[in-house]
Design a protein around this motif. Structure first.
Motif, PDB file in Angstrom:
ATOM      1  N   ALA A  78       0.854  -1.192   0.000  1.00 55.43           N
ATOM      2  CA  ALA A  78       0.000   0.000   0.000  1.00 55.43           C
ATOM      3  C   ALA A  78       0.889   1.240   0.000  1.00 55.43           C
ATOM      4  O   ALA A  78       1.126   1.843   1.053  1.00 55.43           O
ATOM      5  N   PRO A  79       1.400   1.643  -1.163  1.00 58.93           N
ATOM      6  CA  PRO A  79       2.380   2.733  -1.244  1.00 58.93           C
ATOM      7  C   PRO A  79       1.800   4.097  -0.885  1.00 58.93           C
ATOM      8  O   PRO A  79       0.600   4.340  -1.004  1.00 58.93           O
ATOM      9  N   LEU A  80       2.684   4.991  -0.464  1.00 59.27           N
ATOM     10  CA  LEU A  80       2.264   6.315  -0.003  1.00 59.27           C
ATOM     11  C   LEU A  80       1.709   7.176  -1.131  1.00 59.27           C
ATOM     12  O   LEU A  80       0.893   8.081  -0.875  1.00 59.27           O
ATOM     13  N   ASP A  81       2.130   6.939  -2.368  1.00 65.45           N
ATOM     14  CA  ASP A  81       1.661   7.794  -3.460  1.00 65.45           C
ATOM     15  C   ASP A  81       0.356   7.305  -4.090  1.00 65.45           C
ATOM     16  O   ASP A  81      -0.153   7.907  -5.037  1.00 65.45           O
ATOM     17  N   GLN A 108      -3.724  11.173  -1.761  1.00 64.42           N
ATOM     18  CA  GLN A 108      -2.673  10.177  -1.703  1.00 64.42           C
ATOM     19  C   GLN A 108      -2.517   9.715  -0.256  1.00 64.42           C
ATOM     20  O   GLN A 108      -2.765  10.459   0.679  1.00 64.42           O
ATOM     21  N   ARG A 109      -2.108   8.472  -0.105  1.00 69.67           N
ATOM     22  CA  ARG A 109      -2.020   7.888   1.233  1.00 69.67           C
ATOM     23  C   ARG A 109      -1.130   8.734   2.155  1.00 69.67           C
ATOM     24  O   ARG A 109      -1.411   8.870   3.343  1.00 69.67           O
ATOM     25  N   ARG A 110      -0.068   9.311   1.639  1.00 67.65           N
ATOM     26  CA  ARG A 110       0.826  10.133   2.460  1.00 67.65           C
ATOM     27  C   ARG A 110       0.072  11.317   3.076  1.00 67.65           C
ATOM     28  O   ARG A 110       0.232  11.607   4.260  1.00 67.65           O
ATOM     29  N   ASP A 111      -0.749  12.008   2.261  1.00 72.64           N
ATOM     30  CA  ASP A 111      -1.500  13.150   2.791  1.00 72.64           C
ATOM     31  C   ASP A 111      -2.600  12.697   3.749  1.00 72.64           C
ATOM     32  O   ASP A 111      -2.941  13.419   4.699  1.00 72.64           O
ATOM     33  N   MET A 112      -3.167  11.518   3.506  1.00 67.17           N
ATOM     34  CA  MET A 112      -4.160  10.982   4.433  1.00 67.17           C
ATOM     35  C   MET A 112      -3.500  10.713   5.785  1.00 67.17           C
ATOM     36  O   MET A 112      -4.081  10.982   6.851  1.00 67.17           O
ATOM     37  N   TYR A 132      -6.266  -0.732   4.070  1.00 67.14           N
ATOM     38  CA  TYR A 132      -5.149  -1.610   4.437  1.00 67.14           C
ATOM     39  C   TYR A 132      -5.151  -2.835   3.533  1.00 67.14           C
ATOM     40  O   TYR A 132      -6.221  -3.366   3.183  1.00 67.14           O
ATOM     41  N   SER A 133      -3.987  -3.294   3.154  1.00 69.47           N
ATOM     42  CA  SER A 133      -3.906  -4.382   2.174  1.00 69.47           C
ATOM     43  C   SER A 133      -4.598  -5.652   2.638  1.00 69.47           C
ATOM     44  O   SER A 133      -5.118  -6.421   1.825  1.00 69.47           O
TER      45      SER A 133
END
Length: 303
Positions: A78-81, A108-112, A132-133
């Motif tokens: 589950a990559p950050l981008d 994007q997951r990073r901003d979440m 989550y994966s």
């Protein structure tokens, strides 16, 4: 140069003496509004101050530090981008909870992750667990497994936001959590980001979000990781790692009365370490703390 002056200069040039810490002030002088508190020197594991350090209590949004750790452990799948849509369907505690994050909007997951840590956005935390994966249930299991791995033997998690009072821990366990959080450069950075404009899509819009800990916006603190929390059952909570008087400290403050009493407690701890002055607590906050302390003693929770 006289011999005694030369000797003093030579002694001060020695690394150990040049960086020597000041003597620890009297713990009895420190006045705090928080019902549960712990100040630990992370370099020596010395407890500088403690009040109910092993009491198992609700921790509100301090939960999100563990949420972030599980997300960062899952980056291979589950990559950050990756762009993910806001979805809180599996977090029952989110019903009727206000948020500035729109259902269905994408980040994007990073901003979440940033919103969950910096602004303590509950929808962001719930969404991270949803995507989550291994699925939502596996995410909660991973939170508890991670706690066990870290040695947080008195901690339990049932959901990712902290809205449930069944998410519990102790000041001693939380000192381990913030120390581990500070060791992760990305987690630490996101937790102390003062402010950021977040660009959403579906629909496209921009909104400014701010850190819930005002101390990270000040120039007079050296904070390395931080998280705040609030829940009726938990009171105001704050955990942070900071450098004060050449000490790397974990500071845990739980169940404080008043919107800023936990922030005031952090300031009192710093002043106490710097000057020996433990400050004073507002009478209403002190009354709350004493009342809560009596209840805990009667129930056997205060340890």
């Amino acid at each position: 140069m006289p011999k005694f002056c030369f000797l003093i200069v030579m002694l001060l040039s020695l690394p150990g003496l040049a960086q020597a810490q000041l003597p620890l002030p009297d713990p009895a002088a420190l006045q705090l509004a928080s019902v549960h508190a712990l100040v630990m020197d992370l370099d020596t594991s010395e407890i500088l101050y403690a009040r109910n350090p092993d009491a198992i209590v609700p921790i509100a949004s301090l939960t999100k530090l563990m949420t972030a750790m599980v997300v960062l452990d899952d980056l291979e799948d589950a990559p950050l981008d990756e762009w993910i849509a806001v979805n809180v369907a599996q977090t029952e505690e989110m019903k009727n909870v206000f948020s500035h994050v729109r259902i269905g909007s994408q980040l994007q997951r990073r901003d979440m992750l940033l919103l969950a840590l910096m602004a303590s956005e509950n929808r962001a935390a719930a969404t991270l667990a949803y995507h989550y994966s291994g699925g939502y249930a596996a995410f909660i299991a991973a939170m508890n497994s991670k706690a066990k791995t870290l040695g947080m033997s008195n901690s339990r998690f049932v959901e990712p936001t902290g809205l449930s009072s069944d998410n519990v821990s102790t000041p001693r366990d939380l000192a381990l959590l913030i120390q581990t959080s500070a060791r992760n450069p990305l987690l630490a950075e996101l937790s102390i980001t003062p402010k950021k404009d977040i660009h959403f899509r579906a629909p496209n819009h921009v909104r400014a979000f701010y850190n819930t800990n005002p101390l990270v916006r000040g120039d007079n603190w050296r904070i390395e990781a931080s998280k705040t929390g609030y829940l009726n059952q938990a009171g105001r909570c704050l955990v942070l790692q900071a450098e004060i008087q050449k000490r790397h400290l974990a500071i845990v403050l739980l169940d404080s009365f008043g919107k800023r009493s936990h922030i005031g407690d952090a300031a009192r701890i710093r002043r106490w370490l710097e000057t020996g002055d433990g400050g004073a607590v507002h009478p209403s906050a002190l009354e709350y703390m004493q009342r809560r302390q009596k209840i805990l003693l009667a129930s056997g929770t205060a340890l």
